[in-house]
Design a protein around this motif. Structure first.
Motif, PDB file in Angstrom:
ATOM      1  N   TYR A  39     -69.094  33.707 -40.773  1.00  0.00           N
ATOM      2  CA  TYR A  39     -68.563  34.814 -41.579  1.00  0.00           C
ATOM      3  C   TYR A  39     -67.041  34.896 -41.468  1.00  0.00           C
ATOM      4  O   TYR A  39     -66.335  34.955 -42.485  1.00  0.00           O
ATOM      5  CB  TYR A  39     -69.191  36.129 -41.123  1.00  0.00           C
ATOM      6  CG  TYR A  39     -68.745  37.324 -41.937  1.00  0.00           C
ATOM      7  CD1 TYR A  39     -69.361  37.635 -43.144  1.00  0.00           C
ATOM      8  CD2 TYR A  39     -67.704  38.141 -41.499  1.00  0.00           C
ATOM      9  CE1 TYR A  39     -68.950  38.731 -43.896  1.00  0.00           C
ATOM     10  CE2 TYR A  39     -67.287  39.236 -42.242  1.00  0.00           C
ATOM     11  CZ  TYR A  39     -67.914  39.525 -43.439  1.00  0.00           C
ATOM     12  OH  TYR A  39     -67.500  40.600 -44.186  1.00  0.00           O
ATOM     13  N   ASN A  75     -77.019  39.148 -40.521  1.00  0.00           N
ATOM     14  CA  ASN A  75     -76.826  40.362 -39.730  1.00  0.00           C
ATOM     15  C   ASN A  75     -78.117  40.814 -39.052  1.00  0.00           C
ATOM     16  O   ASN A  75     -78.086  41.416 -37.973  1.00  0.00           O
ATOM     17  CB  ASN A  75     -76.276  41.483 -40.609  1.00  0.00           C
ATOM     18  CG  ASN A  75     -74.813  41.281 -40.948  1.00  0.00           C
ATOM     19  OD1 ASN A  75     -74.151  40.398 -40.405  1.00  0.00           O
ATOM     20  ND2 ASN A  75     -74.298  42.089 -41.860  1.00  0.00           N
ATOM     21  N   CYS A  95     -67.619  44.020 -40.684  1.00  0.00           N
ATOM     22  CA  CYS A  95     -68.448  43.551 -41.797  1.00  0.00           C
ATOM     23  C   CYS A  95     -68.791  44.721 -42.715  1.00  0.00           C
ATOM     24  O   CYS A  95     -68.735  44.593 -43.948  1.00  0.00           O
ATOM     25  CB  CYS A  95     -69.719  42.897 -41.262  1.00  0.00           C
ATOM     26  SG  CYS A  95     -70.787  42.196 -42.534  1.00  0.00           S
TER      27      CYS A  95
END
Length: 525
Positions: free
Chosen positions: A403, A420, A438
Motif C-alpha cells: 500500500y 485490511n 489508510c
C-alpha cells in the motif's frame, strides 16, 4: 412474501451476497435477527414507494479486475435492500424456471424447487461439469463445434427486455415494478444492467437470456449454454458460420452481442483437445494441474459431514505439489488466471509450513497475481491464524508495504479492503498507524466500514471517540459500523447511542439491538 424473504436471508447468510466482495457483518446480523428483519422487509414491500424514497439503497460500486489490464464495475448491494430484492425475485423464481429450456440444454443456475425456500437456491444435480461432459458426448455426433460467449452480459442486459420477459411469465405488477425500479436505481441513466455476483441477478440474467435460447432452439440449432458460454454443434464449417450469424442476430435483438475474440470454430478433435487440457482424459494420464482443476475445492460447512468432506478434499490433494504448481505459474511471463486461482484456493489445504512460504511468495509477486488479488487475499485471511506472531507480523508488513509503495494492486479499493481484513487480525502500533492513514486517504465505504470495526475490536477508543461526531455526515455502511463500534466505548458509547437513537433508521435499530445482545463478541471483519 414472508417465506421468500426468509429464504433470501438464509441464502445470503449461507453463501454471501456476492462472490466478489468481502462478506459484510450485516449478513450475520440479518440472520441472527431474522424475525425482526423479515418484519421490516414485509413492511417495505407494503410501503415500497415511501421506503424507496426515504431510505434508498446505499449500494457500493467498485472496479473489479478481470485480467491484467481489464476491469468491470460490480456492486455490493445495501444489505437490507439486497435481501428485499432477492426475496422479490424468489417469489417469481418458479415461474422463471418453468419458462426456461430443459436441463439438457441450459445448465446454469437451475432452481432447486424442493429446497430453494430453505435457502438452497440452485440444483447441484446440474452444473458446469455437466455442461462440459454433455458437450464432450455431443461433439462426437458432429464435425464442428462453435465456442463463444456473450460480451458483458450482466452490464448490457436491457431493462426494457427484462420488463417484457417479466410480463410474459406473468409476474405481478408490484414485483415487476420493484425489480425494475431497483435496476434503474443501480444503473442511473442507463436502461441496462444487472448487479454482478448475487443470486437475484443470476436468476434474472437467465430470464434475460431465455428469449434468445428459445429462438435458437426453435431454429433447430443444437447448442448447450452455461451462463454466458455457448457450445454449438454443427455438421459442417458452412453451418458453423451460419449458426454464428443466427446467434449474433438473436442476441442483438436482446441488446447483447458475442465476444469477438472468444468466438471460435473448432473441429471436433480440436474441441476435445481444448477440454482435455482442462479435465484430462483419465486419472492415470492427467497432469497434476489437470487433477487439481478437476477438484471442487469448496465444501459446505453446514452439512452434517462437513469434517469428513474437508478430510476427503485433503486426501484428493495428496500427490499434488500445490506450492510447486504455484511457483511454476509465477515463473511464467503471465499466469494462467483460472489455473492459478485454483492453485491459490488449494493452498488452504497444504501444511502450515508450506502455507507461510506460499504467502510470502504470492505477496512478492502481486504484479503477476493482480487479476486474482481477491482470491490471494481471501486465502491468506483464512489461514493466517495458523501462523506464529512473528510470521503473521511479516505478512502484515508486506501488505502495508504494498500500500505505502503505491503498488498497482492497491489502486482498487476492493483490494485494499481485503488486505485490511488480514491486517485486522494482528493488533500492533504499526498496523494501527497504517489503518489510521489508510482511513484518511481512502474515501471508499468498503475500506472505511472495516477500519471502524477493526478499531472497535482493538479498543482504539481515542480514534472512535473523535470519529463519532461525524455520524450525521457519513454513509449507511459507516453509520452501522459506528453503531456497532460504539459498544467498545463503554459509558461514552452508551450516552452517544441514547442521544442519537432518534436518528437511527429501522435497520440501524436492528443493528443496535443485535450488538446489545452480543456486546463483547469481536466484530467479524
Amino acid at each position: 412474501m414472508k417465506k421468500f424473504f426468509e429464504a433470501a436471508i438464509d441464502n445470503i447468510y449461507r453463501y454471501g451476497d456476492t462472490d466478489i466482495f468481502p462478506f459484510p457483518i450485516e449478513n450475520r446480523i440479518i440472520q441472527d435477527k431474522k424475525a425482526d428483519v423479515v418484519k421490516l422487509l414485509v413492511d417495505i414491500y407494503a410501503e415500497f414507494d415511501n421506503f424507496f424514497v426515504q431510505n434508498p439503497p446505499d449500494d457500493i460500486r467498485s472496479l473489479v479486475a478481470v485480467h491484467h489490464s481489464g476491469f468491470r464495475w460490480a456492486s455490493q448491494l445495501d444489505p437490507i435492500w439486497n435481501a428485499f430484492l432477492l426475496g422479490c425475485v424468489l417469489s417469481i423464481a418458479e415461474a422463471i424456471e418453468a419458462s426456461r429450456l430443459g436441463t439438457d440444454r441450459v445448465f446454469s443456475y437451475r432452481l432447486n424447487e424442493t429446497s430453494y425456500l430453505s435457502g438452497e437456491l440452485f440444483s447441484r444435480a446440474v452444473s458446469w461439469r455437466d455442461f462440459i461432459s454433455n458437450s464432450v458426448a455431443e461433439c462426437e455426433k458432429h464435425q464442428y463445434v462453435v465456442t463463444c460467449d456473450i460480451a458483458d452480459c450482466y452490464s448490457r442486459a436491457s431493462h426494457h427486455k427484462l420488463d417484457n420477459s417479466l410480463r410474459i411469465i406473468g409476474s405481478q405488477p408490484p414485483i415487476r415494478k420493484i425489480i425494475l425500479e431497483y435496476m434503474s436505481h443501480l444503473t442511473g441513466t442507463r436502461s441496462a444492467g444487472l448487479p454482478i455476483g448475487g443470486p437475484a441477478a443470476r436468476i434474472l440474467s437467465e430470464l434475460a437470456l431465455n428469449n434468445s435460447d428459445q429462438y435458437l432452439f426453435s431454429s433447430d440449432i443444437k447448442f448447450f449454454r452455461y451462463a454466458d458460454d455457448y457450445h454449438v454443434f454443427c455438421s459442417s464449417k458452412k453451418e458453423a458460420h451460419e449458426v454464428i450469424v443466427k446467434i449474433y442476430k438473436a442476441l442483438d435483438n436482446e441488446g447483447l452481442s458475442l465476444q469477438k475474440s472468444k468466438t471460435r470454430i473448432l473441429t471436433t478433435s480440436e474441441f476435445k483437445n481444448v477440454l482435455s487440457q482442462i479435465k484430462g482424459d483419465d486419472n492415470d494420464t492427467r497432469s497434476p494441474t489437470q487433477r487439481l482443476m478437476s477438484l471442487t475445492l469448496r465444501f459446505d460447512p453446514y452439512t452434517p459431514n462437513a469434517a469428513e468432506q474437508y478430510e476427503e478434499l485433503k486426501d484428493e490433494l495428496q500427490g499434488i505439489d500445490v506450492v510447486a504448481l504455484l511457483n511454476e505459474q509465477l515463473s511464467q511471463t503471465r499466469v494462467h488466471i483460472p489455473t492459478t486461482r485454483k492453485i491459490v484456493e488449494a493452498l488452504k489445504l497444504v501444511s502450515a509450513n508450506a502455507k507461510y512460504g506460499a504467502m510470502l511468495s504470492m505477496l512478492d509477486n502481486m504484479d503477476a497475481l493482480y487479476p486474482i488479488a481477491p482470491t490471494v487475499f481471501q486465502t491468506i485471511y483464512q489461514v493466517i491464524d495458523e501462523l506464529g506472531a512473528k510470521e503473521k507480523a511479516e505478512v502484515c508488513a508486506r501488505l502495508v508495504d504494498l500500500y505505502d509503495s503505491g503498488h498497482e494492486v492497491m489502486a482498487l479499493d476492493m483490494h485494499v479492503a481485503y488486505a485490511n481484513r488480514i491486517i485486522g487480525k494482528s493488533n500492533s502500533i504499526s498496523n494501527r498507524n497504517y489503518l489510521h492513514r489508510c482511513f484518511d486517504r481512502e474515501p471508499s465505504e468498503l475500506v472505511r466500514r472495516d477500519i471502524i470495526m477493526i478499531f472497535a475490536n482493538w479498543g482504539n477508543f481515542a480514534w472512535l471517540s473523535m470519529f463519532k461526531a461525524n455520524f450525521a455526515a457519513i454513509s449507511g455502511w459507516q453509520r452501522r459500523a459506528l453503531i456497532l463500534a460504539s459498544y467498545s466505548m463503554v459509558d461514552e458509547g452508551s450516552h452517544w447511542r441514547d442521544h442519537m437513537k432518534s436518528r437511527f433508521d429501522a435497520f440501524e435499530m436492528i443493528v443496535r439491538d443485535w450488538r446489545s445482545e452480543k456486546p463483547n463478541v469481536p466484530l467479524a471483519v
